[in-house]
Design an enzyme around this catalytic site. Sequence first.
Site, PDB file in Angstrom:
ATOM      1  CG  PHE A  76      -1.835   1.227   1.264  1.00 25.82           C
ATOM      2  CD1 PHE A  76      -3.077   1.176   0.648  1.00 25.82           C
ATOM      3  CD2 PHE A  76      -1.446   2.403   1.886  1.00 25.82           C
ATOM      4  CE1 PHE A  76      -3.921   2.284   0.656  1.00 25.82           C
ATOM      5  CE2 PHE A  76      -2.284   3.513   1.899  1.00 25.82           C
ATOM      6  CZ  PHE A  76      -3.516   3.459   1.277  1.00 25.82           C
TER       7      PHE A  76
ATOM      8  CG  ASP B 173       5.521   3.750   1.741  1.00 26.35           C
ATOM      9  OD1 ASP B 173       5.495   4.453   2.767  1.00 26.35           O
ATOM     10  OD2 ASP B 173       4.506   3.557   1.041  1.00 26.35           O
TER      11      ASP B 173
ATOM     12  CE  LYS C  24      -0.372   5.819   7.702  1.00 26.59           C
ATOM     13  NZ  LYS C  24      -1.736   6.283   7.917  1.00 26.59           N
TER      14      LYS C  24
ATOM     15  CB  THR D 165       0.730  26.091  -4.349  1.00 28.49           C
ATOM     16  OG1 THR D 165       0.114  26.256  -5.624  1.00 28.49           O
ATOM     17  CG2 THR D 165       0.651  27.398  -3.583  1.00 28.49           C
TER      18      THR D 165
END
Length: 484
Positions: A204, A310, A341, A366
Amino acid sequence: MLRPIKHLRSIRAKRFLSTCESYFPDEPKAPILKTSTIPGPKSEQLNNELGEIFDNRATYFVSDYYNSKGNYISDADGNYLLDVYAQISSIALGYNNPELIKTAKSDEMTNALINRPALACFPSTDYATILNEGILSAAPKGMNKVWTALSGSDANETAYKAAFMYHHTKRRNGDFSAEELESVMNNELPGASDMVILSFDKGFHGRLFGSLSTTRSKAIHKLDIPAFNWPKAPFPSLKYPLNEFEAENRQEEDKCLQEFESIIKSYNGKVAAMIIEPVQSEGGDNHATPYFFQQLRKITQDNDVLMIVDEVQTGVGASGKLWAHEHFDLPSPPDMVTFSKKFQAAGFYFSNPELQPNQPYRQFNTWCGDPSKALIAKTIYQEVVKHDLVNKTASIGNYLFSNLKSLAEKYPILNLRGENFGTFIAWDCKDANERGKLLLSLRNKGINIGGCGDYSIRLRPPLVFEQKHADIFLSALEDALKEL
């Protein structure tokens, strides 16, 4: 004479306070249940009102964050639940941590919030200091640069972009051609890329378009969304206990490694990067051994494939290391490590300056992150170091695992995993139905906990989770298991 002695006693008492007690002297001593079921009536009412304007179908209960404290989350009905899920592993220092409140009330935070800068164009005078004293102080070994992002998904996608631009810059060896500039505006080669990101089955990596194409955990995440035709490799399915299945697990990992290398070679140099979690969290808390990750690193280096680790869910101490991939003793650092997280901020670490594109506005949006979140990450890191929370998490993880192992001798706790991996612990239930019953029973006993994969239950407590909290959780779990 009494005053100095009294003062000395006070100092000694403070020294023996737990980290949690020093932060939260009025934290509940145990779950407080005011309604017979959770969610209670007020929570249901508020959730129904929310549902008129916002998709609320995944709601467990409506939370009262003003009154939540430490390891306990409060709901709208005044219930206090021991939270071993912690906003899907996103709360590092407990709810309403006083040091984070100080940071939130600081002049730095006010400036960052009301004058939020477009960082790539107008960085603030203090952004380098904020990063150096926080996020970069926590950098994994071998990494000294960071790109800040907006979320875990965004962190992964910007890492993918860095990988693609890195490879094409090396191949181009010069300026963009007129054909590239024209074709890319039609989403065509040679300006667009035909390179790929390789991910692993059950991994994931987020829910944006690029990250979703590398997510393989649940079909419901991906349905109806256009996807890149990118490859996936098998992730080992280990047998537990590990010490009883060493030969079988090595055979399984070697098989997966062979297929991983075969897939890379079949793409003839078009695999820009692979991405992998140290533990496949959403996909079921699936582990592999250090050997597997060491071999992956060697294969990626031999084939000029970038390695992205990750650490969105595994990072910032939960595994008993600051970064979970530190458990694997890799032959060389990964090329990029993504985070979010528990840091309340997001981005990716790297060291190779060539992973930063050589023209402006290529890696860009931005905000390019958020100084307010970087300030929170700075405080989190400094508190983690100050209170030695990584080592304390490793210790409490060992305590939890040992007791869960004892419970597994009497109750259906299957494939218990996460030994010597901090509080990053999980186990399997017989099926999804049994898991649902167990999770609901635990909630009604005052434990907020979550699942992952098809039938697994995972622990994700804050870093201030201590033995007294573990004992409450273990007692409630045994009571719930008896009722199955």
